[in-house]
Each structure stands twice: as C-alpha cells, then as structure tokens.
Motif scaffolding. Sequence first.
Motif, PDB file in Angstrom:
ATOM      1  N   LYS A 164       0.855  -1.186   0.000  1.00 40.50           N
ATOM      2  CA  LYS A 164       0.000   0.000   0.000  1.00 40.50           C
ATOM      3  C   LYS A 164       0.887   1.230   0.000  1.00 40.50           C
ATOM      4  O   LYS A 164       2.053   1.177   0.430  1.00 40.50           O
ATOM      5  CB  LYS A 164      -0.943   0.000   1.193  1.00 40.50           C
ATOM      6  CG  LYS A 164      -0.270   0.041   2.550  1.00 40.50           C
ATOM      7  CD  LYS A 164      -1.312   0.028   3.665  1.00 40.50           C
ATOM      8  CE  LYS A 164      -0.667   0.126   5.034  1.00 40.50           C
ATOM      9  NZ  LYS A 164      -1.671   0.142   6.124  1.00 40.50           N
ATOM     10  N   ASN A 192       2.659   4.766   0.888  1.00 34.49           N
ATOM     11  CA  ASN A 192       2.986   5.592   2.053  1.00 34.49           C
ATOM     12  C   ASN A 192       2.599   7.021   1.666  1.00 34.49           C
ATOM     13  O   ASN A 192       3.386   7.742   1.059  1.00 34.49           O
ATOM     14  CB  ASN A 192       4.486   5.483   2.355  1.00 34.49           C
ATOM     15  CG  ASN A 192       4.890   6.281   3.580  1.00 34.49           C
ATOM     16  OD1 ASN A 192       4.152   7.137   4.047  1.00 34.49           O
ATOM     17  ND2 ASN A 192       6.082   6.012   4.085  1.00 34.49           N
ATOM     18  N   ARG A 222       2.212   9.869   3.035  1.00 34.32           N
ATOM     19  CA  ARG A 222       2.968  11.042   3.472  1.00 34.32           C
ATOM     20  C   ARG A 222       4.183  11.285   2.576  1.00 34.32           C
ATOM     21  O   ARG A 222       4.489  12.427   2.224  1.00 34.32           O
ATOM     22  CB  ARG A 222       3.426  10.845   4.923  1.00 34.32           C
ATOM     23  CG  ARG A 222       4.181  12.023   5.502  1.00 34.32           C
ATOM     24  CD  ARG A 222       4.537  11.768   6.962  1.00 34.32           C
ATOM     25  NE  ARG A 222       5.364  10.570   7.107  1.00 34.32           N
ATOM     26  CZ  ARG A 222       6.683  10.542   6.916  1.00 34.32           C
ATOM     27  NH1 ARG A 222       7.317  11.645   6.554  1.00 34.32           N
ATOM     28  NH2 ARG A 222       7.357   9.433   7.085  1.00 34.32           N
ATOM     29  N   VAL A 223       4.859  10.205   2.172  1.00 33.78           N
ATOM     30  CA  VAL A 223       6.059  10.334   1.337  1.00 33.78           C
ATOM     31  C   VAL A 223       5.687  10.441  -0.138  1.00 33.78           C
ATOM     32  O   VAL A 223       6.202  11.293  -0.875  1.00 33.78           O
ATOM     33  CB  VAL A 223       7.000   9.132   1.564  1.00 33.78           C
ATOM     34  CG1 VAL A 223       8.195   9.204   0.618  1.00 33.78           C
ATOM     35  CG2 VAL A 223       7.452   9.078   3.018  1.00 33.78           C
ATOM     36  N   GLU A 267      10.755   3.508   0.242  1.00 37.50           N
ATOM     37  CA  GLU A 267      10.187   4.462   1.192  1.00 37.50           C
ATOM     38  C   GLU A 267       8.816   4.971   0.754  1.00 37.50           C
ATOM     39  O   GLU A 267       8.076   5.534   1.563  1.00 37.50           O
ATOM     40  CB  GLU A 267      11.125   5.659   1.380  1.00 37.50           C
ATOM     41  CG  GLU A 267      12.421   5.350   2.116  1.00 37.50           C
ATOM     42  CD  GLU A 267      13.439   4.644   1.216  1.00 37.50           C
ATOM     43  OE1 GLU A 267      13.226   4.612  -0.016  1.00 37.50           O
ATOM     44  OE2 GLU A 267      14.428   4.119   1.762  1.00 37.50           O
ATOM     45  N   ASP A 268       8.470   4.780  -0.536  1.00 34.69           N
ATOM     46  CA  ASP A 268       7.193   5.287  -1.051  1.00 34.69           C
ATOM     47  C   ASP A 268       6.020   4.390  -0.679  1.00 34.69           C
ATOM     48  O   ASP A 268       4.857   4.781  -0.867  1.00 34.69           O
ATOM     49  CB  ASP A 268       7.244   5.401  -2.580  1.00 34.69           C
ATOM     50  CG  ASP A 268       8.239   6.448  -3.055  1.00 34.69           C
ATOM     51  OD1 ASP A 268       8.451   7.423  -2.321  1.00 34.69           O
ATOM     52  OD2 ASP A 268       8.803   6.276  -4.152  1.00 34.69           O
ATOM     53  N   VAL A 269       6.309   3.187  -0.170  1.00 33.97           N
ATOM     54  CA  VAL A 269       5.245   2.212   0.066  1.00 33.97           C
ATOM     55  C   VAL A 269       5.450   1.504   1.402  1.00 33.97           C
ATOM     56  O   VAL A 269       6.490   1.624   2.036  1.00 33.97           O
ATOM     57  CB  VAL A 269       5.202   1.155  -1.064  1.00 33.97           C
ATOM     58  CG1 VAL A 269       4.867   1.795  -2.398  1.00 33.97           C
ATOM     59  CG2 VAL A 269       6.520   0.401  -1.135  1.00 33.97           C
ATOM     60  N   GLU A 270       4.419   0.762   1.802  1.00 31.81           N
ATOM     61  CA  GLU A 270       4.519  -0.154   2.932  1.00 31.81           C
ATOM     62  C   GLU A 270       4.242  -1.555   2.413  1.00 31.81           C
ATOM     63  O   GLU A 270       3.182  -1.804   1.826  1.00 31.81           O
ATOM     64  CB  GLU A 270       3.513   0.207   4.027  1.00 31.81           C
ATOM     65  CG  GLU A 270       3.778   1.527   4.716  1.00 31.81           C
ATOM     66  CD  GLU A 270       2.743   1.815   5.790  1.00 31.81           C
ATOM     67  OE1 GLU A 270       2.548   0.935   6.656  1.00 31.81           O
ATOM     68  OE2 GLU A 270       2.122   2.885   5.736  1.00 31.81           O
TER      69      GLU A 270
END
Length: 320
Positions: A151, A153, A155-156, A203-206
């Motif tokens: 999914k 992220n 915020r980023v 860093e763009d995702v989880e």
Amino acid sequence: LSNWYVRLSRRRFWKGEMNEDKQAAYETLHECLTTVSKLMSPFAPFFSDWVFKNLNANHESVHLTDLPQANNQAIDLLLEDQMDYAQRITSLVLSIRKKENIKVRQPLQKILIPVIDPAIKDEIKHVQSLILAEVNVKELAFIDEIEKSIKPNFRVLGKKVGAKMKAAAEAISGMTSTQISELEHLGSFVLSVDGDQITLVTEDVEILSKDIPGYKVAAEGKITVALDIEVSDELRLEGIARELVSKLQQTRKEQAFDVTDKINVRIEPNAYINDAINTYKTYICNEILAVNLELSAISGHSADIEVDEVQVSVQMNKAN
C-alpha cells in the motif's frame, strides 16, 4: 567489540578440557580485547591501561605499545555478510518472540525464510547453526516466497506524485507479487500511472507480509522470517527444563559454589516440573554440574526458586 562473539562462544569457553577449539576461542577474545584497549587508549587512558595490563602481565603499559595496524589479509567480507544475515535474522525472530510474549528459553520448532536469491540462501546456510542456537529454534527451512501486500505511504508519495495520488494508489495496490519482490530486492520499480512513468522506491510504500497459519512473520529489507509459534507438549517440557536450569544456576551462585564444584541436588516434587525433570534429567545435571538429582521431599534448610511463577523448593550440597 560487541557481546555477540562472547555470547555465541560461551560453551566453547566453559566446556571441560582445554582443546584446540577452546584455546582458539580464548585467544581470539584475548586478541580482540587487547586490540580494543590499544585503540581506545588515546581517549580512555586509565581504563584502557587497566584492561591491557590485566590481559598482558609482561607489558608495562598500553601507552608504551604501538597503535594497531590493519591487516587487510584478515578481512573476510563474505564472512561479514554471513554474520550480518545471522544477526538480522536473529533480531527478527527475537522481535516476534517478544511481541508474542514467548521467552527465549522456550524452544520453538521451525523458522521459514523465503529466499529468491540462491546466493543469499547459501550465505544463510553457513550460519544456520548459529541462528538456531541463538534464538532457541529446532529447524530452519527455506521457501520460495511468503504472500505479501503493498500500500502507498501517502505522506512520502504525495510529495512525489501530487494530484495523481489516487491513481498512483490504485496502481500500487494492483502490483503483482513479482513486482513487489522486484521493488524489495532492487530498491526501486518503475510504475505506470496515467501514462506517466513513476519510479517507486521502498520508502514510497509499505510492504506487509501475510501470516502463515501457525506462524508469525517479520521482515526487514530483503530478509523475511516466519516463526512457528505453536508449543507442543515436548517443547513445553524442554522449556520448563531450561527455565529450571537457569534458576538452579542462580541458586548455585547465591550459595557461593565455585563454578567447577560438582553438586548434589534435591527438588521437592511438583506436578508442574516433575515430567520435565524426568525427561531432561541428564541435560539438567550436565548444565548445573550435578552428579545426583532427586525428586523427593526435603527436610532441613532449602532454597525457594520460581519456575514460570510456580514456587519450587530446592536443596543443594557439594558432592564428595
């Protein structure tokens, strides 16, 4: 110098006879401590000198020695990578134990590790026995993959895609397991969003690992572990035996036995511990240096120990 080497080498230090392996363990630790004392001498002059002189009785002072020089021939990058995997996998397994409130003394049956890269699998195999000993698990097995979900992220990613956030979120949610694995292992993935090519980074995702029935999953970077948290009756008894050993060792110290003293032990029968003692009597005796271990009523002075919140009376005396 961390405590990792010391902890993993405890049995090498304490096993009875002095052989080549025990000698090597002590000499390695001695060299590391001596070297560290030299390296720290400019900014911890008194403590480094105390350590150095305790290790090297024939030398006057650490401050009269040369600073160590790096030996490039002794650097083994492959071994360092292998040990890094061992430490990371150990940390993940211990984090699952902590989250599930399963103490390390309780043995568990299996760790599953999904590995796509055969090179990583080979490196982990070289330190497999260290991992299992450190986390108190019986088996380590490799599997192809653990199903994962992904999914955004927000915020980023919002700073990167702006008004296309909704479309980007839909595209990310539709990524296949192969694409998720590519992003994990390469650190980036080019995704098509409304005709534009967007380069995603981790860093763009989880990325979330789905639990396997009976297992709990934890992940860090390229490493994912699944731990079997089911405790069979056999594992439960072994866990009680290990807890009992720990408490008996503490009682030895409190009663001022020397570390090499052989002892006799009498334990008041208790339904919680009886089966564990009868099953693992030899193991318990070897660990606490007991020549005799009896389950019988105690008269006279005794000590009380607590095994998994169960009070147990113990009597110890030095063996002849």
